[in-house]
Structure formats: C-alpha cells, structure tokens
Design a protein around this motif. Structure first.
Motif, PDB file in Angstrom:
ATOM      1  N   VAL A  90      32.422  -8.897  12.557  1.00 38.70           N
ATOM      2  CA  VAL A  90      31.150  -8.662  13.174  1.00 38.70           C
ATOM      3  C   VAL A  90      31.111  -7.047  13.119  1.00 38.70           C
ATOM      4  CG1 VAL A  90      30.119  -8.246  15.563  1.00 38.70           C
ATOM      5  CG2 VAL A  90      31.000 -10.456  14.815  1.00 38.70           C
ATOM      6  N   ARG A  92      28.584  -3.898  14.419  1.00 41.82           N
ATOM      7  CA  ARG A  92      27.574  -3.462  15.443  1.00 41.82           C
ATOM      8  C   ARG A  92      27.148  -1.797  15.394  1.00 41.82           C
ATOM      9  NH1 ARG A  92      28.523  -7.015  19.786  1.00 41.82           N
ATOM     10  NH2 ARG A  92      30.477  -8.395  19.509  1.00 41.82           N
ATOM     11  N   THR A  96      25.388  -4.813  22.784  1.00 42.62           N
ATOM     12  CA  THR A  96      24.885  -5.897  23.398  1.00 42.62           C
ATOM     13  C   THR A  96      25.725  -7.152  23.323  1.00 42.62           C
ATOM     14  OG1 THR A  96      22.691  -7.149  23.768  1.00 42.62           O
ATOM     15  CG2 THR A  96      23.560  -6.980  21.298  1.00 42.62           C
ATOM     16  N   GLY A  97      25.258  -8.229  23.886  1.00 42.69           N
ATOM     17  CA  GLY A  97      26.364  -9.516  23.819  1.00 42.69           C
ATOM     18  C   GLY A  97      27.639  -9.325  24.297  1.00 42.69           C
ATOM     19  N   SER A  98      28.640  -9.717  23.563  1.00 46.22           N
ATOM     20  CA  SER A  98      30.116  -9.798  24.216  1.00 46.22           C
ATOM     21  C   SER A  98      30.343  -8.328  24.340  1.00 46.22           C
ATOM     22  CB  SER A  98      30.697 -10.268  23.206  1.00 46.22           C
ATOM     23  OG  SER A  98      31.187 -10.053  22.033  1.00 46.22           O
ATOM     24  N   LEU A  99      30.233  -7.131  23.419  1.00 43.83           N
ATOM     25  CA  LEU A  99      30.741  -6.080  23.615  1.00 43.83           C
ATOM     26  C   LEU A  99      30.274  -5.254  24.868  1.00 43.83           C
ATOM     27  CD1 LEU A  99      31.971  -3.773  21.884  1.00 43.83           C
ATOM     28  CD2 LEU A  99      29.741  -2.835  21.427  1.00 43.83           C
ATOM     29  N   LYS A 175      27.094 -11.069  12.108  1.00 45.62           N
ATOM     30  CA  LYS A 175      28.309 -11.600  11.376  1.00 45.62           C
ATOM     31  C   LYS A 175      28.278 -11.891  10.164  1.00 45.62           C
ATOM     32  CE  LYS A 175      29.080 -15.870  11.776  1.00 45.62           C
ATOM     33  NZ  LYS A 175      29.238 -16.972  10.767  1.00 45.62           N
ATOM     34  N   ASP A 197      20.304 -16.492  12.842  1.00 45.04           N
ATOM     35  CA  ASP A 197      21.546 -17.311  13.722  1.00 45.04           C
ATOM     36  C   ASP A 197      22.692 -16.258  13.721  1.00 45.04           C
ATOM     37  OD1 ASP A 197      20.256 -19.767  14.211  1.00 45.04           O
ATOM     38  OD2 ASP A 197      21.359 -21.168  12.840  1.00 45.04           O
ATOM     39  N   CYS A 199      22.667 -12.803  13.011  1.00 46.02           N
ATOM     40  CA  CYS A 199      22.177 -11.263  13.276  1.00 46.02           C
ATOM     41  C   CYS A 199      21.499 -11.237  14.641  1.00 46.02           C
ATOM     42  CB  CYS A 199      21.437 -10.893  12.424  1.00 46.02           C
ATOM     43  SG  CYS A 199      21.825 -10.960  10.444  1.00 46.02           S
ATOM     44  N   ARG A 200      21.458  -9.865  15.072  1.00 43.36           N
ATOM     45  CA  ARG A 200      20.481  -9.700  16.131  1.00 43.36           C
ATOM     46  C   ARG A 200      19.367  -8.841  15.531  1.00 43.36           C
ATOM     47  NH1 ARG A 200      25.163 -10.053  19.960  1.00 43.36           N
ATOM     48  NH2 ARG A 200      24.808 -11.789  21.354  1.00 43.36           N
ATOM     49  N   ARG A 216      19.829 -18.789  22.846  1.00 45.60           N
ATOM     50  CA  ARG A 216      20.776 -18.484  23.854  1.00 45.60           C
ATOM     51  C   ARG A 216      20.069 -17.986  25.422  1.00 45.60           C
ATOM     52  NH1 ARG A 216      22.868 -14.838  19.892  1.00 45.60           N
ATOM     53  NH2 ARG A 216      24.509 -15.515  18.610  1.00 45.60           N
TER      54      ARG A 216
HETATM   55  N1  UDP Z   1      28.011 -14.049  15.987  1.00 43.00           N
HETATM   56  C1  UDP Z   1      28.034 -15.336  15.041  1.00 43.00           C
HETATM   57  N2  UDP Z   1      28.576 -16.399  15.275  1.00 43.00           N
HETATM   58  C2  UDP Z   1      29.505 -16.461  16.234  1.00 43.00           C
HETATM   59  C3  UDP Z   1      29.450 -15.019  17.101  1.00 43.00           C
HETATM   60  C4  UDP Z   1      28.784 -14.107  17.025  1.00 43.00           C
HETATM   61  O1  UDP Z   1      26.945 -15.366  14.215  1.00 43.00           O
HETATM   62  O2  UDP Z   1      30.271 -17.412  16.591  1.00 43.00           O
HETATM   63  C5  UDP Z   1      27.000 -13.024  15.813  1.00 43.00           C
HETATM   64  C6  UDP Z   1      25.907 -12.950  16.864  1.00 43.00           C
HETATM   65  O3  UDP Z   1      24.756 -13.461  16.368  1.00 43.00           O
HETATM   66  C7  UDP Z   1      25.748 -11.285  16.787  1.00 43.00           C
HETATM   67  C8  UDP Z   1      27.048 -11.045  16.433  1.00 43.00           C
HETATM   68  O4  UDP Z   1      27.730 -11.857  15.821  1.00 43.00           O
HETATM   69  O5  UDP Z   1      24.615 -10.978  15.880  1.00 43.00           O
HETATM   70  C9  UDP Z   1      27.889 -10.197  17.685  1.00 43.00           C
HETATM   71  O6  UDP Z   1      28.002 -11.245  18.662  1.00 43.00           O
HETATM   72  P1  UDP Z   1      28.633 -11.572  20.219  1.00 43.00           P
HETATM   73  O7  UDP Z   1      30.059 -10.760  19.592  1.00 43.00           O
HETATM   74  O8  UDP Z   1      28.044 -10.384  20.690  1.00 43.00           O
HETATM   75  O9  UDP Z   1      28.853 -12.407  20.552  1.00 43.00           O
HETATM   76  P2  UDP Z   1      27.650 -13.309  21.617  1.00 43.00           P
HETATM   77  O10 UDP Z   1      27.096 -12.469  22.171  1.00 43.00           O
HETATM   78  O11 UDP Z   1      27.110 -14.243  20.558  1.00 43.00           O
HETATM   79  O12 UDP Z   1      28.960 -14.098  22.266  1.00 43.00           O
END
Ligand code: UDP
Length: 237
Positions: A90, A92, A96-99, A175, A197, A199-200, A216
């Motif tokens: 990944v 960044r 955003t997201g998991s971070l 990713k 799917d 990327c953001r 999501r």
């Molecule tokens: N991502 C992905 N597949 C996964 C997890 C994440 O393609 O199984 C991509 C997601 O679309 C984003 C980036 O990786 O562009 C970072 O995702 P994050 O860790 O923030 O995960 P999420 O919020 O989806 O749990």
C-alpha cells in the motif's frame, strides 16, 4: 472454455494452451471489509479491465514491467503467469482509511513523505499489517525483494501521482501486488490490477470520492464514479 484455476474477489484466472500465460477475467462483484460486505455492479468488471489496462500501459512505457500481455476483450486480459508475492503493498500520499483509524492521523492530512506499507494477503487473518522482519520471518519474500517491492511501489506512485493530477484526480492511496516471473529468473512484475477498487481518487476540485469508498461508505453512484475515472484517463491516454 479454459480451465478455471483460481477465483478471487475481483477476478477469475483461467489456464491457456501456453503454460506461461493465463487469462484474467474482471468480475462485477464488489466486496469490502474482508468480503463481509458484498454486492454486484453490472459493468464494473469491464470498467476496471479498461482502467487497469490503460494504467499498466502507462507504467510499462515508463519502465515498470507488468504481467499484462494484452487486453483480449471488454473484461479479459492475457497475462504472464507469475507467482504472486502474498503481500499487499500500500502506498499513501494522504491519510485516510485504516491509517487514520490505527494511528489517529487526521483524515485528509497530506503526508510529509510517501508512506509504503506491507499487509499480509491472508483473508483468514484479515490482511494484517507487516513490518520487514515479519515478511522475512514468514518467508513471504527475501530481503532483496523487500527493497525491490518498495522501490517499485514508489516508482509507480511517482508516475501515477502527476498523471492523475493532470486529469483532476488526487491519488490518495493505492494497493499493488507483484508476482515472480519464473521464466525470467523470478523477476518481480507488477501484477493484479490498478483500478478504483484498489485506489482512492478524490476529485481535485470538489473532493468527491471516485473509487470503492462509494461502495464501502454507501455513497451510491459507484459505476458513475468508475466511468468518470475511465473517461478522464481516456482523455489523455
Ligand atoms: N486496498 C485494497 N485491498 C485491500 C485493502 C486495501 O485494494 O484489501 C486499498 C484501498 O482501496 C486503498 C488502500 O489500499 O486504496 C489503503 O487501504 P486502507 O489500508 O486504508 O484500507 P481500508 O480502509 O480499505 O480498510
């Protein structure tokens, strides 16, 4: 029909007459949160196939080798057979997201430098985050490959970030997955896909989300957003 050798969340892989080539078929299925949330969007597979083919072409022109041989039709790519490294890499640019959830960094914070993270591709474990030592300990790759994965991920970002800026999209994060080409001494090739799917994208002017976060977060208009990403890419590629 060729033999189905693997079915993932977003694609099916079929054998071909040539042992070193596969057909990847992009599916209309949408999944999120480790496939706890599922849906379908007619035409999504074709949009991702078209977007990914364009981006892989752009990357190849700029020196990033990929598994893509050629698109076959609307939803299918002919690809080199590779051994996928079970690491989701990944990259960044903006938090955003998991971070934001994990570290409390405010949503939308521009990161001081590009962050590269590894996640273990393992649905049963919920794709846990890995450091380099975890990856080595688990024998997911060797030390040299860790450096190559990071270097390639950064290079992809250096190509895609200005490219998307040109079409009014802010590349927030993405990713990528890589595979070993055993017909070329195990060389790492970019594999899988690069699409909304995985990327953001935030619209540079309005901040509107044009990626899988629409699914999501139940924002609606998933297909319209993916069409818009393709339309902008097609305008310049
Ligand atoms: N991502 C992905 N597949 C996964 C997890 C994440 O393609 O199984 C991509 C997601 O679309 C984003 C980036 O990786 O562009 C970072 O995702 P994050 O860790 O923030 O995960 P999420 O919020 O989806 O749990």
């Amino acid at each position: 029909m060729n033999e189905l050798i693997y079915e993932g969340k977003g694609k099916k892989l079929f054998a071909t007459e040539n042992a070193s080539e596969l057909v990847a078929e992009f599916k209309d299925d949408l999944t999120a949160f480790n496939a706890q949330k599922k849906s379908q969007e007619a035409g999504k597979g074709a949009l991702n196939a078209a977007i990914s083919a364009k981006l892989f072409g752009l990357l190849a022109e700029n020196g990033v080798e990929t598994h893509l041989i050629k698109p076959l039709d609307e939803t299918r790519h002919l690809v080199k057979k590779v051994e996928i490294v079970p690491i989701e890499v990944v990259v960044r640019n903006v938090a955003t997201g998991s971070l934001t959830k994990r570290l409390g960094i405010a949503e939308g914070t521009k990161l001081d430098f590009t962050l590269v993270e590894f996640y273990y591709k393992n649905d049963d474990l919920g794709d846990p985050i890995l450091n380099d030592d975890h990856a080595l300990l688990m024998k997911l790759c060797n030390a040299k490959e860790i450096e190559i994965l990071k270097q390639k991920a950064r290079k992809i970002n250096e190509i895609l970030l200005p490219f998307f800026a040109k079409v009014g999209l802010n590349l927030i994060d993405f990713k990528v997955e890589f595979g070993r080409d055993h017909n070329a001494g195990g060389k790492l090739l970019l594999a899988d896909e690069i699409s909304p799917d995985s990327c953001r994208f935030w619209d540079a002017k309005s901040g509107e989300k044009l990626d899988k976060d629409r699914f999501r977060q139940d924002l609606g208009g998933v297909k319209v957003a993916y069409e818009e990403v393709l339309r902008r890419i097609q305008g310049v590629l």
